[in-house]
Design an enzyme around this catalytic site. Structure first.
Site, PDB file in Angstrom:
ATOM      1  N   ASP A 187       0.716  -0.951  -0.172  1.00  0.00           N
ATOM      2  CA  ASP A 187       0.218   0.201  -0.289  1.00  0.00           C
ATOM      3  C   ASP A 187       1.287   1.233   0.471  1.00  0.00           C
ATOM      4  O   ASP A 187       2.121   1.267  -0.600  1.00  0.00           O
ATOM      5  CB  ASP A 187      -1.189   0.441   1.285  1.00  0.00           C
ATOM      6  N   HIS A 196      -3.695   6.119   2.722  1.00  0.00           N
ATOM      7  CA  HIS A 196      -4.581   5.298   2.628  1.00  0.00           C
ATOM      8  C   HIS A 196      -4.007   3.795   3.360  1.00  0.00           C
ATOM      9  O   HIS A 196      -4.946   2.738   3.647  1.00  0.00           O
ATOM     10  CB  HIS A 196      -4.054   4.910   0.836  1.00  0.00           C
ATOM     11  N   SER A 226     -11.218  -0.375  -1.118  1.00  0.00           N
ATOM     12  CA  SER A 226      -9.801  -0.658  -0.504  1.00  0.00           C
ATOM     13  C   SER A 226     -10.286  -0.935   0.861  1.00  0.00           C
ATOM     14  O   SER A 226      -9.426  -1.412   1.427  1.00  0.00           O
ATOM     15  CB  SER A 226      -9.226   0.619  -0.140  1.00  0.00           C
TER      16      SER A 226
END
Ligand SMILES: *[C@@H]1O[C@H](CO)[C@@H](O)[C@H](O)[C@H]1NC(C)=O
Ligand SMILES: *[C@@H]1O[C@H](CO)[C@@H](O)[C@H](O)[C@H]1NC(C)=O
Ligand SMILES: *[C@@H]1O[C@H](CO)[C@@H](O)[C@H](O)[C@H]1NC(C)=O
Ligand SMILES: *[C@@H]1O[C@H](CO)[C@@H](O)[C@H](O)[C@H]1NC(C)=O
Length: 773
Positions: free
Chosen positions: A151, A228, A558
């Site tokens: 990520d 994220h 996600s």
């Protein structure tokens, strides 16, 4: 399409720049390629990484023309791969690519691909943890498992990565805590046991440049510049943080799905995207590091498996016993938009929880509109105040969307501004309104977003309304000379008000590359998910947002993906010997198709179909104890690829195995992949189809299962045998299912096949499609 569009735009711009140069120079421009080699090619794979690297260099040297002799070929190599794939990534010219393709031992040369993270780019907030019922939590908490998260990196100081009470680092762990900007080995602990970063495909600039104006914002290290990766890692394996809240709102326990699992972070995504050369490098190292699960909340568009580095790398990972879990993508509700669709990957779509954050709009005419927001309303100056309402539409600057610089100050100052959703970021619209002097915002869904309700942490009082309410709002504005409204914030409401549903944006099947496999496999929570956030970013993720939080809210497949990665860790911790396919089977056959009250999972205002929700919504307590599992070996996947009509060389590219499909299909007449879901296609004249399945008893040693079938419309279904009598644990029994088409009147229909025992219901969704001429 965005990533691809940007990529091809970049290529076009790049080509245009070169247009004035001579042809030879264009051919010599360097781009990144992934070169795949034959593992037992003319020369065997060298044993050491040093020799391997030299072997890879020799290919580049051989491809270079004599005029380049002065250049050191090793400077062109970005990565040498050996565990996820045989080969390397290198900067090459078109001429070199052409000559490489002719070299013996080279099986494929693929241009690097730019992928992206699968959020809806709406940065939101508020604080309730992921739901966790005692039953499954007690069955291991994911203890001893290592989840590798590919990520944007991690914010190690987040309380979610505190290692108090964590078991020691597993002895099999071989990873490292890689030093870099604002990051060193002291940032790792027993929770965050490893962290690496991969920049070569992306080629991070350390200073801002016209190509990369964001360069200064990026840590050249495993540290997360984006948020994220911190969010997804903590969703998979964050520790429990009591009273987690955002700006004092919505206090609750924030907890990852597998709170005792260890996390290893592989930073492959940068502000500009995630390159497949970096992703493959991370998978390559992660396999050797000793992860148990790989979690990839990223992807692109569906492409054939032999062109897909993630599919290729994850086949190797699967052979090493590693479960690979990927986000399905956010391109729903368009059909066949699902990405990461290889059958050995667990592909995860997103659901909306039964949680609401009401923030109503009270119009000047006394009517209410229903909206949602996570804005901490009661603490704001303009919250609840009656304001003049304005919708600046019809200009050519995109003012209805509230583009940067599009709102005339004199028209919006001190007012409540209506902004249409779409084109630019949702939180960004709030910033634009605030900058122009607006006092509050109503974010109005358009037809495209319909009733989708991901909420945001806006920088000013704001609420978001669905498309139907937006029509009423605009009609009201039209109907009066002086429209007014005020926002009424209602806090968090859980349950009752809504059904569990598939998120509108969640990518849908059927799979383009492999229609015989139902994708996505399952759905998991992916809308308004609260998890850890970097302590130097505002909850809206806008550069202007100076608020600081430990948690924020995000939406996207996600966010759904790491829920399943965590559940995989829980199951593997309870059943260390299970294969990745067995673990996935457990999750799929126990998934729910109804909510707690027995109402079907919805998709908009209709019950969800298989291509939206796969086998259904994950149910961790049941997945720990599935009763039966459908296991699949690597060889089964290879035979399956043969049934897709892939050629020997394509299969070789994916699996690194040289097989004769002719022979495999002859030996396995009527082969069906032992997948936990069933997809049947009737072509022209076929009126009957037979499929086989094998189930392994992982429940009571002595157990009898009987079959329950809900026939899809237009087919008769016959199962033989109808009873499975198990006499010991791990016993494998087979059954066959005949589908007899009775109609050509429908295009597709759905049903289910369930093996039932006093304690377990082992359910397979069934999809039937007729391909009419
Ligand atoms: C890591 O960085 C911190 C903060 O810069 C510093 O205090 C510490 O000494 C460093 N530790 C190591 C092992 O380099
Ligand atoms: C409001 O009025 C404008 C201009 O008269 C018109 O274009 C628009 O369709 C109207 N909107 C609604 C929802 O009635
Ligand atoms: C975030 O967590 C840290 C460490 O637990 C704590 O010291 C800090 O006060 C928290 N910040 C906020 C905004 O809650
Ligand atoms: C696969 O095997 C066949 C026969 O055994 C051989 O001729 C062929 O070269 C092999 N192909 C690859 C890609 O290894």
């Amino acid at each position: 399409m965005e990533a691809e569009k940007i990529w091809s735009l970049a290529v076009i711009t790049f080509s245009l720049c070169l247009a004035s140069l001579v042809m030879a120079e264009e051919d010599s421009a360097l781009r990144t390629y992934i070169v795949q080699l034959h593992p037992n090619g003319p020369t065997r794979i060298p044993a050491t990484s040093e020799l391997l690297h030299r072997w890879h260099i020799s290919f580049v040297r051989d491809s270079m023309s004599s005029s380049e002799e002065s250049e050191d070929p090793s400077s062109r190599i970005l990565y040498s791969y050996r565990s996820a794939m045989e080969g390397f990534a290198a900067r090459l010219s078109q001429l070199e690519v052409a000559s490489l393709r002719r070299l013996p031992g080279v099986i494929a040369v693929r241009p690097d691909r730019k992928l992206q993270v699968h959020t809806t780019y709406s940065y939101k907030f508020l604080g309730l943890g992921t739901s966790a019922s005692g039953a499954w939590a007690r069955s291991g908490f994911g203890r001893g498992m290592i989840i590798g998260v590919l990520d944007t990196g991690v914010w190690p100081e987040s309380p979610s990565f505190d290692d108090r009470g964590m078991p020691p680092v597993p002895r099999k762990w071989k990873g490292v805590c890689q030093e870099g900007q604002d990051f060193n080995s002291s940032n790792c602990n027993r929770k965050l046991i490893g962290a690496r970063f991969f920049t070569k495909g992306h080629r991070v600039a350390s200073a801002p440049s016209p190509d990369n104006p964001n360069a200064v914002l990026e840590y050249v290290s495993p540290r997360d510049s984006h948020g994220h990766g911190t969010h997804t890692s903590s969703t998979a394996g964050g520790v429990s943080v009591p009273m987690a809240s955002v700006l004092g709102n919505g206090a609750g326990v924030a907890r990852g799905m597998a709170p005792e699992a260890h996390i290893a972070v592989y930073k492959v995504c940068w502000l500009t995207g995630c390159y497949s050369s970096d992703i493959l490098a991370a998978m390559d190292v992660a396999i050797r590091d000793g992860v148990d699960v790989l979690s990839l909340s990223l992807g692109g568009f569906p492409i054939p498996l032999y062109d897909d580095s993630i599919a290729i790398g994850s086949f190797r990972a699967m052979e090493h016993g590693i479960s690979v879990v990927c986000a399905a993508g956010n391109n729903g509700p368009i059909m066949s938009s699902v990405a990461n669709e290889a059958p050995w990957i667990a592909t995860v779509g997103a659901s909306t929880l039964d949680r609401r954050f009401p923030a109503l709009v009270r119009l000047g005419n006394g009517k209410f509109l229903y909206g949602e927001s996570m804005y901490p309303g009661n603490r704001l100056a303009n919250s609840g105040k009656k304001l003049e309402l304005v919708y600046v539409a019809g200009g050519d600057k995109g003012s209805e969307f509230c583009f940067r610089g599009s709102l005339p100050r004199d028209k919006v100052r001190g007012k409540m501004v209506v902004c249409d959703r779409g084109v630019n970021g949702r939180a960004e619209k709030g910033e634009v309104v605030k900058e122009a002097g607006g006092a509050a915002m109503i974010l109005a869904n358009t037809e495209i977003n319909d009733e989708e309700d991901s909420v945001d942490v806006h920088v000013l009082p704001a609420t978001q309304i669905g498309f139907r309410e937006a029509i009423r709002l605009k009609a009201y504005i039209n109907s009066t000379r002086r429209a007014t409204a005020r926002l009424v914030f209602g806090g968090t409401v859980i349950g009752k008000s809504r059904a569990l549903s598939v998120a509108l944006f969640s990518s849908r099947g059927p799979s383009l590359t492999d229609p015989g496999i139902l994708k996505p496999d399952v759905i998991a929570p992916g809308v308004n998910i609260i998890a850890a956030w970097p302590q130097n970013l505002g909850p809206s993720s806008l550069p202007e947002d100076s608020r600081r939080v430990n948690f924020t809210v995000m939406s996207g497949t996600s966010m759904a993906c790491p829920h399943v990665s965590g559940i995989v860790a829980l199951i593997r911790s309870a059943h260390p010997k299970w294969s990745p396919a067995a673990v996935k089977s457990a999750i799929m056959t126990t998934a729910d198709v109804t909510d707690h009250s027995g109402k079907p999972i919805m998709d908009g205002d209709k019950p969800a179909r298989i291509f939206a929700m796969g086998a259904g919504h994950v149910n961790p307590p049941r997945a720990i104890n599935p009763g039966l599992i459908y296991d699949i070996s690597s060889n089964d996947y290879i035979t399956h690829l043969c049934t897709l009509g892939y050629g020997t060389s394509d299969i070789f590219t994916i699996t690194h195995r040289n097989v004769s499909c002719h022979e495999l299909l002859r030996k396995n007449r009527g082969f069906s992949l032992n997948y936990p879901s069933i997809s049947v296609t009737f072509k022209d004249k076929a009126t009957r189809k037979m499929i086989r399945r094998r189930v392994t008893n992982v429940g009571d040693p002595h157990s009898v299962y009987t079959v329950e079938v809900e026939e899809p419309e237009g087919v008769r279904v016959r199962v033989r045998p109808r009873r499975l009598v198990f006499e010991h644990k791990n016993q494998v029994l087979s059954y066959r299912v005949w589908f007899i088409s009775r109609t050509m009147g429908v295009k597709s229909s759905e049903g289910q096949l369930t093996w039932v025992h006093s304690e377990n219901r082992v359910r397979s969704p069934v999809s039937v499609t007729w391909k009419h001429k």
